[in-house]
Design an enzyme around this catalytic site. Structure first.
Site, PDB file in Angstrom:
ATOM      1  N   SER A  65       9.505 -38.311  44.534  1.00  0.00           N
ATOM      2  CA  SER A  65       8.296 -37.931  43.796  1.00  0.00           C
ATOM      3  C   SER A  65       7.032 -38.515  44.402  1.00  0.00           C
ATOM      4  O   SER A  65       5.957 -37.914  44.309  1.00  0.00           O
ATOM      5  CB  SER A  65       8.419 -38.367  42.342  1.00  0.00           C
ATOM      6  OG  SER A  65       9.439 -37.612  41.700  1.00  0.00           O
ATOM      7  N   PHE A  66       7.178 -39.683  45.040  1.00  0.00           N
ATOM      8  CA  PHE A  66       5.995 -40.279  45.672  1.00  0.00           C
ATOM      9  C   PHE A  66       5.380 -39.347  46.708  1.00  0.00           C
ATOM     10  O   PHE A  66       4.157 -39.312  46.884  1.00  0.00           O
ATOM     11  CB  PHE A  66       6.346 -41.617  46.334  1.00  0.00           C
ATOM     12  CG  PHE A  66       5.151 -42.384  46.816  1.00  0.00           C
ATOM     13  CD1 PHE A  66       4.764 -42.306  48.147  1.00  0.00           C
ATOM     14  CD2 PHE A  66       4.406 -43.163  45.949  1.00  0.00           C
ATOM     15  CE1 PHE A  66       3.655 -43.011  48.606  1.00  0.00           C
ATOM     16  CE2 PHE A  66       3.291 -43.873  46.392  1.00  0.00           C
ATOM     17  CZ  PHE A  66       2.920 -43.793  47.720  1.00  0.00           C
ATOM     18  N   GLU A  67       6.191 -38.525  47.353  1.00  0.00           N
ATOM     19  CA  GLU A  67       5.713 -37.617  48.412  1.00  0.00           C
ATOM     20  C   GLU A  67       5.170 -36.298  47.846  1.00  0.00           C
ATOM     21  O   GLU A  67       4.666 -35.457  48.594  1.00  0.00           O
ATOM     22  CB  GLU A  67       6.839 -37.333  49.408  1.00  0.00           C
ATOM     23  CG  GLU A  67       7.159 -38.481  50.355  1.00  0.00           C
ATOM     24  CD  GLU A  67       7.871 -39.622  49.661  1.00  0.00           C
ATOM     25  OE1 GLU A  67       8.736 -39.356  48.803  1.00  0.00           O
ATOM     26  OE2 GLU A  67       7.543 -40.784  49.978  1.00  0.00           O
ATOM     27  N   VAL A  89      11.578 -36.234  39.143  1.00  0.00           N
ATOM     28  CA  VAL A  89      12.162 -37.015  38.053  1.00  0.00           C
ATOM     29  C   VAL A  89      12.203 -38.466  38.500  1.00  0.00           C
ATOM     30  O   VAL A  89      12.909 -38.793  39.474  1.00  0.00           O
ATOM     31  CB  VAL A  89      13.587 -36.534  37.715  1.00  0.00           C
ATOM     32  CG1 VAL A  89      14.210 -37.400  36.622  1.00  0.00           C
ATOM     33  CG2 VAL A  89      13.580 -35.072  37.293  1.00  0.00           C
ATOM     34  N   VAL A  90      11.458 -39.318  37.849  1.00  0.00           N
ATOM     35  CA  VAL A  90      11.397 -40.738  38.204  1.00  0.00           C
ATOM     36  C   VAL A  90      12.020 -41.521  37.058  1.00  0.00           C
ATOM     37  O   VAL A  90      11.429 -41.661  35.981  1.00  0.00           O
ATOM     38  CB  VAL A  90       9.952 -41.189  38.432  1.00  0.00           C
ATOM     39  CG1 VAL A  90       9.912 -42.661  38.845  1.00  0.00           C
ATOM     40  CG2 VAL A  90       9.281 -40.324  39.492  1.00  0.00           C
ATOM     41  N   GLU A  94      15.553 -51.165  37.425  1.00  0.00           N
ATOM     42  CA  GLU A  94      15.516 -52.571  37.005  1.00  0.00           C
ATOM     43  C   GLU A  94      14.164 -53.209  37.287  1.00  0.00           C
ATOM     44  O   GLU A  94      13.829 -54.251  36.718  1.00  0.00           O
ATOM     45  CB  GLU A  94      16.619 -53.346  37.733  1.00  0.00           C
ATOM     46  CG  GLU A  94      18.021 -52.925  37.358  1.00  0.00           C
ATOM     47  CD  GLU A  94      19.065 -53.703  38.145  1.00  0.00           C
ATOM     48  OE1 GLU A  94      20.255 -53.542  37.865  1.00  0.00           O
ATOM     49  OE2 GLU A  94      18.662 -54.472  39.062  1.00  0.00           O
ATOM     50  N   HIS A  97       9.277 -50.475  40.079  1.00  0.00           N
ATOM     51  CA  HIS A  97       9.054 -49.455  41.108  1.00  0.00           C
ATOM     52  C   HIS A  97       8.664 -48.113  40.502  1.00  0.00           C
ATOM     53  O   HIS A  97       7.762 -47.433  40.970  1.00  0.00           O
ATOM     54  CB  HIS A  97      10.323 -49.313  41.950  1.00  0.00           C
ATOM     55  CG  HIS A  97      10.105 -48.540  43.199  1.00  0.00           C
ATOM     56  ND1 HIS A  97      11.058 -47.716  43.719  1.00  0.00           N
ATOM     57  CD2 HIS A  97       9.039 -48.441  44.021  1.00  0.00           C
ATOM     58  CE1 HIS A  97      10.593 -47.140  44.808  1.00  0.00           C
ATOM     59  NE2 HIS A  97       9.366 -47.564  45.023  1.00  0.00           N
TER      60      HIS A  97
HETATM   61  N1  LIG Z   1      13.585 -43.991  42.311  1.00  0.00           N
HETATM   62  C1  LIG Z   1      13.063 -42.716  42.440  1.00  0.00           C
HETATM   63  C2  LIG Z   1      12.353 -42.316  43.562  1.00  0.00           C
HETATM   64  N2  LIG Z   1      12.152 -43.189  44.585  1.00  0.00           N
HETATM   65  C3  LIG Z   1      11.705 -42.737  45.911  1.00  0.00           C
HETATM   66  C4  LIG Z   1      10.184 -42.561  46.001  1.00  0.00           C
HETATM   67  O1  LIG Z   1       9.759 -41.407  45.307  1.00  0.00           O
HETATM   68  C5  LIG Z   1       9.771 -42.411  47.475  1.00  0.00           C
HETATM   69  O2  LIG Z   1      10.415 -41.292  48.035  1.00  0.00           O
HETATM   70  C6  LIG Z   1      10.080 -43.636  48.270  1.00  0.00           C
HETATM   71  O3  LIG Z   1       9.499 -44.765  47.644  1.00  0.00           O
HETATM   72  C7  LIG Z   1       9.567 -43.547  49.719  1.00  0.00           C
HETATM   73  O4  LIG Z   1       8.183 -43.309  49.726  1.00  0.00           O
HETATM   74  N3  LIG Z   1      11.824 -41.075  43.631  1.00  0.00           N
HETATM   75  C8  LIG Z   1      12.013 -40.177  42.605  1.00  0.00           C
HETATM   76  O5  LIG Z   1      11.548 -39.021  42.686  1.00  0.00           O
HETATM   77  N4  LIG Z   1      12.713 -40.562  41.494  1.00  0.00           N
HETATM   78  C9  LIG Z   1      13.243 -41.799  41.380  1.00  0.00           C
HETATM   79  O6  LIG Z   1      13.876 -42.111  40.327  1.00  0.00           O
HETATM   80  C1  LIG Z   2      12.011 -45.328  40.406  1.00  0.00           C
HETATM   81  C2  LIG Z   2      12.864 -45.992  41.393  1.00  0.00           C
HETATM   82  O1  LIG Z   2      12.611 -46.023  42.597  1.00  0.00           O
HETATM   83  C3  LIG Z   2      14.006 -46.746  40.817  1.00  0.00           C
HETATM   84  O2  LIG Z   2      15.109 -45.865  40.722  1.00  0.00           O
HETATM   85  C4  LIG Z   2      14.372 -47.917  41.689  1.00  0.00           C
HETATM   86  O3  LIG Z   2      15.269 -48.656  40.917  1.00  0.00           O
HETATM   87  P1  LIG Z   2      15.083 -50.245  40.816  1.00  0.00           P
HETATM   88  O4  LIG Z   2      13.753 -50.470  40.094  1.00  0.00           O
HETATM   89  O5  LIG Z   2      16.272 -50.750  40.006  1.00  0.00           O
HETATM   90  O6  LIG Z   2      15.066 -50.788  42.230  1.00  0.00           O
END
Ligand SMILES: Nc1c(NC[C@H](O)[C@H](O)[C@H](O)CO)[nH]c(=O)[nH]c1=O
Ligand SMILES: CC(=O)[C@@H](O)COP(=O)(O)O
Length: 167
Positions: A65-67, A89-90, A94, A97
């Site tokens: 999702s960050f991208e 979906v984010v 824990e 992030h």
């Molecule tokens: N934990 C989730 C992520 N993490 C990845 C980030 O979005 C990104 O791709 C990474 O940090 C590299 O820049 N992304 C989601 O879409 N959903 C998650 O639950």
């Molecule tokens: C939103 C995320 O990147 C998440 O899934 C990472 O999980 P954590 O906070 O336990 O490292």
């Protein structure tokens, strides 16, 4: 108002614009793809249901999702794209992030929309767990993808009204 009080797939469809000539980009995050694919299906089906043409819907995939922000910027800069729908979906982990991602994407998509003067829709679920995600991707609370597509349609209608005097 929470999704429990307002179903994501129930909306007022009065006065919708003709979108048969409008071109949409749908960006889909690969993280939690079992849910983001449901969001995509909802968004795609809603666009078609309300008049978009299949050949005018382009899909792009991003790692997470960050991208979505950067991918939305690239699509929104294209002259032939009228609206961008960003789906992700984010799920809370824990650490904090998820908070950083959610805030970055929300602000980033807003910035792209303002910079390009095009609808760039925040179709990102930010649930505490997978159960909540599935409830909002075709479950008891409807489908966020439906909502995102309808939002794009309505914003195109508003833009058309606002600028109609300019031809
Ligand atoms: N934990 C989730 C992520 N993490 C990845 C980030 O979005 C990104 O791709 C990474 O940090 C590299 O820049 N992304 C989601 O879409 N959903 C998650 O639950
Ligand atoms: C939103 C995320 O990147 C998440 O899934 C990472 O999980 P954590 O906070 O336990 O490292």
């Amino acid at each position: 108002m929470s999704s429990a009080d307002k179903n994501l797939s129930v909306f007022n469809t009065a006065g919708l614009p003709d979108i048969s000539s409008k071109k949409f980009a749908i960006l889909v995050a690969e993280w939690n793809s079992e849910v983001t694919e449901k969001l995509f299906a909802g968004a795609y089906d809603t666009l078609i249901q309300y008049g978009a043409m299949p050949q005018n819907i382009e899909r792009g995939n991003v790692p997470g999702s960050f991208e979505l922000t950067t991918g939305s910027q690239w699509y929104a800069e294209r002259k032939d794209i009228d609206a961008v729908i960003a789906l992700g979906v984010v799920i809370q982990g824990e650490t904090k992030h998820n908070d950083y991602i959610n805030h970055a994407v929300a602000q980033g998509l807003t910035n792209v929309s303002i910079k390009t003067s095009k609808p760039v829709i925040f179709g990102v679920l930010t649930p505490n767990n997978m159960e909540q995600a599935l409830e909002r991707a075709g479950g008891m609370h409807g489908n966020k993808g439906d909502e995102a597509a309808m939002t794009a349609i309505k914003m195109l209608g508003l833009r058309g009204e606002i600028f109609k005097s300019q031809g």
